[in-house]
Design an enzyme around this catalytic site. Structure first.
Site, mmCIF file in Angstrom:
data_model
loop_
_atom_site.group_PDB
_atom_site.id
_atom_site.type_symbol
_atom_site.label_atom_id
_atom_site.label_comp_id
_atom_site.label_asym_id
_atom_site.label_seq_id
_atom_site.Cartn_x
_atom_site.Cartn_y
_atom_site.Cartn_z
ATOM 1 N N ARG A 1 -6.185 -10.711 1.086
ATOM 2 C CA ARG A 1 -5.439 -11.616 1.966
ATOM 3 C C ARG A 1 -6.339 -12.174 3.064
ATOM 4 O O ARG A 1 -6.199 -13.325 3.477
ATOM 5 C CB ARG A 1 -4.263 -10.879 2.596
ATOM 6 C CG ARG A 1 -3.244 -10.345 1.609
ATOM 7 C CD ARG A 1 -2.284 -9.410 2.307
ATOM 8 N NE ARG A 1 -1.405 -8.714 1.378
ATOM 9 C CZ ARG A 1 -0.609 -7.718 1.703
ATOM 10 N NH1 ARG A 1 -0.584 -7.291 2.963
ATOM 11 N NH2 ARG A 1 0.153 -7.136 0.807
ATOM 12 N N GLU B 1 -4.374 -8.161 8.069
ATOM 13 C CA GLU B 1 -4.724 -7.324 9.224
ATOM 14 C C GLU B 1 -5.910 -7.878 10.011
ATOM 15 O O GLU B 1 -6.010 -7.684 11.217
ATOM 16 C CB GLU B 1 -5.033 -5.896 8.764
ATOM 17 C CG GLU B 1 -3.823 -5.087 8.328
ATOM 18 C CD GLU B 1 -3.034 -4.524 9.510
ATOM 19 O OE1 GLU B 1 -3.268 -4.940 10.662
ATOM 20 O OE2 GLU B 1 -2.184 -3.656 9.268
ATOM 21 N N LYS C 1 -13.957 -4.622 8.364
ATOM 22 C CA LYS C 1 -14.240 -5.313 7.097
ATOM 23 C C LYS C 1 -13.252 -6.457 6.879
ATOM 24 O O LYS C 1 -13.583 -7.469 6.245
ATOM 25 C CB LYS C 1 -14.225 -4.313 5.932
ATOM 26 C CG LYS C 1 -12.918 -3.562 5.727
ATOM 27 C CD LYS C 1 -11.968 -4.240 4.774
ATOM 28 C CE LYS C 1 -10.679 -3.455 4.642
ATOM 29 N NZ LYS C 1 -9.735 -4.088 3.671
ATOM 30 N N THR D 1 -13.538 -6.552 -0.233
ATOM 31 C CA THR D 1 -12.682 -7.486 0.496
ATOM 32 C C THR D 1 -13.307 -8.866 0.631
ATOM 33 O O THR D 1 -12.594 -9.867 0.688
ATOM 34 C CB THR D 1 -12.357 -6.907 1.893
ATOM 35 O OG1 THR D 1 -11.998 -5.541 1.756
ATOM 36 C CG2 THR D 1 -11.200 -7.640 2.531
ATOM 37 N N TRP E 1 0.821 -1.206 0.000
ATOM 38 C CA TRP E 1 0.000 0.000 0.000
ATOM 39 C C TRP E 1 0.859 1.261 0.000
ATOM 40 O O TRP E 1 0.600 2.205 -0.755
ATOM 41 C CB TRP E 1 -0.943 -0.031 1.192
ATOM 42 C CG TRP E 1 -2.066 0.971 1.211
ATOM 43 C CD1 TRP E 1 -2.580 1.557 2.331
ATOM 44 C CD2 TRP E 1 -2.852 1.469 0.122
ATOM 45 N NE1 TRP E 1 -3.625 2.395 2.005
ATOM 46 C CE2 TRP E 1 -3.811 2.356 0.645
ATOM 47 C CE3 TRP E 1 -2.830 1.258 -1.259
ATOM 48 C CZ2 TRP E 1 -4.744 3.042 -0.143
ATOM 49 C CZ3 TRP E 1 -3.761 1.939 -2.056
ATOM 50 C CH2 TRP E 1 -4.699 2.813 -1.508
ATOM 51 N N ALA F 1 -4.064 -2.402 -3.452
ATOM 52 C CA ALA F 1 -2.857 -1.681 -3.859
ATOM 53 C C ALA F 1 -2.497 -1.952 -5.318
ATOM 54 O O ALA F 1 -2.118 -1.035 -6.057
ATOM 55 C CB ALA F 1 -1.695 -2.077 -2.945
ATOM 56 N N SER G 1 -9.844 -0.374 -2.064
ATOM 57 C CA SER G 1 -8.642 0.030 -2.811
ATOM 58 C C SER G 1 -7.527 -1.011 -2.661
ATOM 59 O O SER G 1 -6.654 -0.854 -1.819
ATOM 60 C CB SER G 1 -8.144 1.381 -2.297
ATOM 61 O OG SER G 1 -8.046 1.400 -0.883
ATOM 62 N N LYS H 1 -5.273 0.264 8.591
ATOM 63 C CA LYS H 1 -6.638 -0.114 8.983
ATOM 64 C C LYS H 1 -6.580 -1.171 10.075
ATOM 65 O O LYS H 1 -6.129 -2.298 9.820
ATOM 66 C CB LYS H 1 -7.394 -0.669 7.770
ATOM 67 C CG LYS H 1 -7.544 0.307 6.600
ATOM 68 C CD LYS H 1 -8.200 -0.366 5.409
ATOM 69 C CE LYS H 1 -8.354 0.590 4.230
ATOM 70 N NZ LYS H 1 -8.966 -0.073 3.056
ATOM 71 N N ASP I 1 -15.777 -0.999 0.996
ATOM 72 C CA ASP I 1 -14.602 -1.805 1.325
ATOM 73 C C ASP I 1 -14.992 -3.229 1.686
ATOM 74 O O ASP I 1 -14.273 -4.192 1.393
ATOM 75 C CB ASP I 1 -13.846 -1.147 2.486
ATOM 76 C CG ASP I 1 -12.332 -1.332 2.368
ATOM 77 O OD1 ASP I 1 -11.885 -2.052 1.461
ATOM 78 O OD2 ASP I 1 -11.609 -0.741 3.188
#
Length: 350
Positions: free
Chosen positions: A272, A298, A208, A265, A28, A157, A155, A122, A261
């Site tokens: 991921r 994350e 999210k 996702t 990112w 990357a 978004s 995030k 988002d």
């Protein structure tokens, strides 16, 4: 730029003036550096490891974490915050949430006065249960609030770096700051909306990832589109509950940092977090799946933080709670799904 080194690896004598300092050379941070540089900004990209900095400088590519994208000559590389920050007129944090406090502490003595700090990380800090805005304020003091902004939204990357049309939100308590940063960072392919709700935007961006782990698990178990649609919708309800409890605006969760988002996702193989859930549902143990990913997911850390924060605030987050139990208590994904479905029937709202 007098004395500017041609190889773009900053030395101790170099001060680049009027640049954007991007702290964090993951996917990112690298993608944002490309966006800024292609818009004509001077960028200093910081990575923690000197070897990583040298490799990026020598190849003009982040081969380790974001291969395939050539960095323009207007992007300088450093492994020293003391070199990255002096002369900056904007600072962007693109760090794993687990590193934000430590790096902000390290950066604090070198932050130029009055410069805006934009957080693109995030998550929720696991030790304190703080949002990133609260972590930054805890380190730098309450006066930093008026120059802090938070970038979030759907978004990936890779697509941003490929200049795929992307729309995100820039949120700040100081709405004039969000508008100013909106104008500075937006491009023809990166549309930015302004917001005055950093709390709602941060909660949406954090949770999210947890819901995406659940979505991946449902896919890995062979469930269909109905299941995923229900999961996204009920996941959004959980995110909204926590945002309201933290003082955010529920309308932000209907926007880019919430629904936008979440849809991205939960539906993409590029996620991921979704991949983590998928692999666990296919039989990998959590630590094995995380190691197999090779990158930070994350949502794994945020699941723990969200679970504990929900308990502290008295907020019901059944999907997040099941993700936590799969990750940290050894619950099988199939049983977690069954326990969500077997909860008492209730009204949808109210």
């Amino acid at each position: 730029m007098g004395g500017h080194p041609r190889n773009n690896l900053l030395d101790a004598r170099t001060v680049v003036q009027g640049h954007i300092a991007v702290l964090g050379a993951g996917a990112w941070g690298t993608a944002l550096s490309l966006v800024f540089a292609n818009k004509g900004e001077r960028v200093v990209l910081w990575t923690r490891q000197s070897e990583h900095a040298r490799d990026i400088q020598e190849t003009r590519e982040n081969r380790r974490l974001f291969p395939g994208f050539a960095l323009p000559e207007t992007v300088d590389i450093t492994s020293s915050v003391e070199q990255a920050l002096p002369g900056a007129d904007a600072v962007v944090l693109a760090l794993p949430t687990t590193a934000v406090r430590q790096i902000v502490e390290q950066a604090a003595p070198h932050l130029p006065e009055g410069v805006p700090v934009v957080t693109a990380s995030k998550g929720i800090e696991s030790s304190s249960l703080m949002l990133m805005s609260e972590v930054i304020e805890d380190v730098l003091g309450p006066t930093i609030r008026d120059r802090c902004a938070f970038l979030s939204g759907p978004s990936f990357a890779k697509e941003v770096a490929e200049q795929m049309p992307t729309t995100v939100v820039m949120a700040a308590t100081n709405y004039q700051l969000s508008e100013a940063l909106q104008q500075r960072f937006a491009t023809e392919r990166l549309r930015i909306y302004a917001s005055d709700d950093p709390i709602g935007v941060q909660v949406g961006g954090a949770l999210k990832n947890v819901i995406a782990i659940a979505a991946g698990a449902c896919d890995g178990l062979g469930f269909g589109h109905n299941t995923r649609a229900a999961l996204i919708t009920r996941g959004l309800a959980e995110i909204a509950r926590l945002a309201i409890a933290k003082g955010g605006n529920v309308l932000s969760l209907a926007g880019l940092a919430g629904l936008g988002d979440l849809v991205l996702t939960c539906n993409s193989d590029l996620s991921r977090n979704r991949t983590l859930g998928f692999e666990m549902a296919r039989g990998r143990k959590p630590q094995e799946a995380l190691a197999w990913l090779g990158h930070v997911a994350e949502g794994a850390e945020t699941a723990k933080s969200a679970y504990r924060l929900a308990e502290t605030l008295g907020v019901e987050l059944p999907i997040c709670a099941e993700v936590y139990q799969v990750l940290y208590e050894g619950k099988p994904p199939a049983r977690a799904v069954q326990e969500v479905l077997s909860r008492p029937l209730k009204r949808e709202w109210g």
